[in-house]
Design an enzyme around this catalytic site. Structure first.
Site, PDB file in Angstrom:
ATOM      1  NE  ARG A 172      -2.321 -11.431 -33.056  1.00 20.40           N
ATOM      2  CZ  ARG A 172      -1.892 -11.026 -34.167  1.00 20.40           C
ATOM      3  NH1 ARG A 172      -0.674 -10.503 -34.075  1.00 20.40           N
ATOM      4  NH2 ARG A 172      -2.028 -11.713 -35.164  1.00 20.40           N
ATOM      5  CG  HIS A 183      -0.400  -4.464 -34.549  1.00 22.42           C
ATOM      6  ND1 HIS A 183      -1.341  -5.075 -33.764  1.00 22.42           N
ATOM      7  CD2 HIS A 183       0.295  -5.349 -35.114  1.00 22.42           C
ATOM      8  CE1 HIS A 183      -1.404  -6.505 -34.073  1.00 22.42           C
ATOM      9  NE2 HIS A 183      -0.428  -6.828 -34.866  1.00 22.42           N
TER      10      HIS A 183
END
Length: 318
Positions: free
Chosen positions: A233, A281
């Protein structure tokens, strides 16, 4: 026959059409909605979410479970305190394999001097090969030994790397030297050549990848300065500290798939830094056709009185 509960699909940040189609195909006997029928829709029993609209879940009086479309669940808590119902993480062979592919790709690219060879190709330079240590001389540390980290660690060990792992609580993984807790973190960091971060994002892990962490890593190894790979993250990393460590030679390179702000702003220096590889991502995308059927099976089993699996610990939030 008891009517099956309605499913709310609440996704923001990307189109939800494929998820709606997958839910409709996998659960033809359920009503699937993209928004509640009024602020307190009593028909909704389950929610399938990614960054749900703020507080939408807390207003559903008969909600029984929340299903995340991603492996992480921090986005559920970011939308407001969720109701006290089970939160189910996305777990599938497909998702796990995609993450392991990414981790192995980035580890091998750094290990085999991919950036240097690409630069030589761009400049049409033919020289003798660069120094190439054996995999057995390189230590890769996986920070986070959940489903994804454990699988990636095993695949790297099979390639011959020395693999270590760190987690909050004690874990045992075949062919991996495991450390845990605050006492184990310093030992874990002290011998790393490549650090792979796959932790969940919680209050305890926010900005854990910072200057203090880099200072605990050894200065030089067979690959030079240590290398950072973060596919967990963005909130785990202090990006200013990463840039400082790269410029100071404390880090040799970084592969980053996640960022504090996404999409990564066009003016971020990470885009153009010569020691940074940016991916958007994309390490392990969630495929609706792979993830929705197990969710629906869990809903059916739950209504038959069976417990839900892959649920989040509400105190740890992962």
């Amino acid at each position: 026959m008891t009517e099956k509960g309605t499913v709310l699909l609440s996704i923001t940040g990307f189109p939800a059409d494929d998820w709606m189609a997958a839910l409709t195909a996998a659960a033809p006997d359920r009503r699937i909605v993209s928004e509640p029928d009024g602020p307190e829709d009593a028909s909704i029993r389950y929610a399938v979410v990614w960054k749900p609209e703020p507080d939408v879940l807390s207003r559903l009086p008969n909600l029984q479970a929340i299903f995340s479309v991603g492996a992480g669940v921090d986005h559920v808590f970011a939308a407001g305190e969720p109701p006290a119902v089970p939160i189910v993480r996305a777990v599938s062979w497909d998702l796990t394999m995609r993450m392991s592919e990414y981790v192995v790709w980035r580890v091998l690219d750094h290990h085999r001097s991919g950036a240097a060879y690409r630069q030589r190709q761009a400049n049409r330079i033919w020289e003798e090969e660069l120094n190439q240590p054996a995999a057995s001389d390189v230590t890769v540390g996986i920070m986070g030994l959940g489903e994804l980290g454990t699988d990636a660690a095993g695949k790297l060990a099979n390639l011959g790397f020395r693999v270590t792992g760190w987690s909050r609580s004690a874990k045992t993984v075949d062919n991996v030297t495991c450390h845990h807790g605050e006492d184990g973190l310093k030992t874990f960091l002290s011998d790393l050549d490549i650090l792979v971060v796959l932790l969940p994002l919680t209050k305890a892990t926010r900005h854990i990848v910072d200057g203090d962490l880099f200072a605990k890593m050894k200065e030089r190894g067979p690959l030079g300065a240590p290398i950072l790979i973060n596919a967990g993250r963005g909130g785990l990393q202090d990006e200013a500290a990463i840039l400082t460590a790269l410029d100071a030679g404390r880090l040799g390179a970084a592969s980053l798939d996640v960022f504090e702000t996404e999409p990564l702003p066009a003016n971020s220096p990470l885009w153009s830094h010569p020691k940074v590889t940016v991916t958007p991502h994309a390490a392990a995308i969630s495929v609706p056709a792979e993830l929705v059927p197990p969710m629906v099976r869990q809903m059916d089993a739950h209504e038959a009185g069976e417990p839900l699996s892959d649920t989040v610990d509400p105190t740890r939030r992962y």
